[in-house]
Design a protein around this motif. Structure first.
Motif, mmCIF file in Angstrom:
data_model
loop_
_atom_site.group_PDB
_atom_site.id
_atom_site.type_symbol
_atom_site.label_atom_id
_atom_site.label_comp_id
_atom_site.label_asym_id
_atom_site.label_seq_id
_atom_site.Cartn_x
_atom_site.Cartn_y
_atom_site.Cartn_z
ATOM 1 N N LEU A 20 30.051 -75.606 -9.104
ATOM 2 C CA LEU A 20 31.420 -75.269 -8.699
ATOM 3 C C LEU A 20 31.843 -73.905 -9.228
ATOM 4 O O LEU A 20 32.645 -73.213 -8.611
ATOM 5 N N LEU A 21 31.268 -73.515 -10.374
ATOM 6 C CA LEU A 21 31.636 -72.240 -10.995
ATOM 7 C C LEU A 21 31.139 -71.048 -10.175
ATOM 8 O O LEU A 21 31.700 -69.959 -10.266
ATOM 9 N N ALA A 22 30.093 -71.261 -9.415
ATOM 10 C CA ALA A 22 29.544 -70.178 -8.592
ATOM 11 C C ALA A 22 30.389 -69.926 -7.348
ATOM 12 O O ALA A 22 30.230 -68.902 -6.690
ATOM 13 N N ASP A 23 31.264 -70.840 -6.992
ATOM 14 C CA ASP A 23 32.119 -70.686 -5.818
ATOM 15 C C ASP A 23 33.050 -69.484 -6.012
ATOM 16 O O ASP A 23 33.777 -69.403 -7.012
ATOM 17 N N PRO A 24 33.059 -68.523 -5.075
ATOM 18 C CA PRO A 24 33.929 -67.344 -5.197
ATOM 19 C C PRO A 24 35.415 -67.703 -5.257
ATOM 20 O O PRO A 24 36.221 -66.946 -5.782
ATOM 21 N N GLY A 25 35.776 -68.857 -4.765
ATOM 22 C CA GLY A 25 37.176 -69.289 -4.785
ATOM 23 C C GLY A 25 37.648 -69.709 -6.162
ATOM 24 O O GLY A 25 38.839 -69.937 -6.379
ATOM 25 N N MET A 26 36.732 -69.799 -7.131
ATOM 26 C CA MET A 26 37.092 -70.207 -8.498
ATOM 27 C C MET A 26 37.352 -69.021 -9.413
ATOM 28 O O MET A 26 37.675 -69.208 -10.580
ATOM 29 N N SER A 27 37.220 -67.813 -8.905
ATOM 30 C CA SER A 27 37.433 -66.644 -9.766
ATOM 31 C C SER A 27 38.931 -66.407 -9.978
ATOM 32 O O SER A 27 39.763 -66.822 -9.170
ATOM 33 N N ASN A 28 39.263 -65.732 -11.060
ATOM 34 C CA ASN A 28 40.662 -65.412 -11.338
ATOM 35 C C ASN A 28 41.251 -64.540 -10.231
ATOM 36 O O ASN A 28 42.407 -64.709 -9.853
ATOM 37 N N ALA A 29 40.451 -63.623 -9.698
ATOM 38 C CA ALA A 29 40.933 -62.745 -8.627
ATOM 39 C C ALA A 29 41.281 -63.562 -7.384
ATOM 40 O O ALA A 29 42.311 -63.334 -6.744
#
Length: 172
Positions: A20-29
């Motif tokens: 799940l951490l690799a999902d781009p939707g999980m970034s702070n940005a």
């Protein structure tokens, strides 16, 4: 919010949800919470402002507390309670060591070692504080520790100085 997300990411990693951490939707940005700074708004007192401050202080004890905070990197409570350590610090600095152990007034009561960038200036401050201590019997006014702390805080406020700015200047 950034700290909360960091905690959530840590928990996800612990429970095995690493993909799940690799999902781009999980970034702070992607979440719209990026770009904050941890620099803070606190500022260090300049050398010129420190010299003016020392000249403006009429009370010898207060002047020595300010000098100890600035040249030894002490917190306010550590400076107020430094009377029991001054002689030991003078011996240590006089012997050519570049560090001191702060025992009294520390956060959590933990002994800490402070490495001094300018031991010669620190030694002068310690010796001056010892002279004032010898004539006045204490550096801070007040019969009890709480009274001394309140006196120091109020004196710094009247002078228009943010107390911790002296420690920031030492760290800088």
């Amino acid at each position: 919010m950034q700290n909360d997300m960091a905690h959530l990411r840590g928990l996800l990693a612990v429970v095995g949800k690493g993909p799940l951490l690799a999902d781009p939707g999980m970034s702070n940005a992607a979440l719209g919470i990026s770009g904050a700074s941890r620099i803070g708004s606190k500022t260090a007192i300049s050398d010129a402002a420190y010299a003016e401050l020392r000249d403006a202080i009429a009370n010898d004890g207060l002047r020595m507390l300010v000098a100890l905070e600035r040249h030894l990197g002490l917190r306010a409570m550590e400076a107020i309670r430094s009377c029991d350590s001054l002689a030991q610090w003078e011996r240590r600095l006089g012997a050519g060591h570049g560090d001191i152990e702060v025992v009294f007034g520390t956060k959590g009561g933990k002994v800490r070692t402070t490495h001094l960038p300018n031991p010669a200036t620190a030694l002068v401050a310690v010796r001056e504080a010892l002279q004032v201590l010898g004539t006045q019997g204490r550096l801070a006014q007040g019969k009890r520790l709480k009274q001394a702390e309140a006196w120091y805080r109020n004196a710094m406020h009247r002078l228009g100085v943010q107390g911790h700015s002296l420690r920031y200047a030492f760290a800088r």
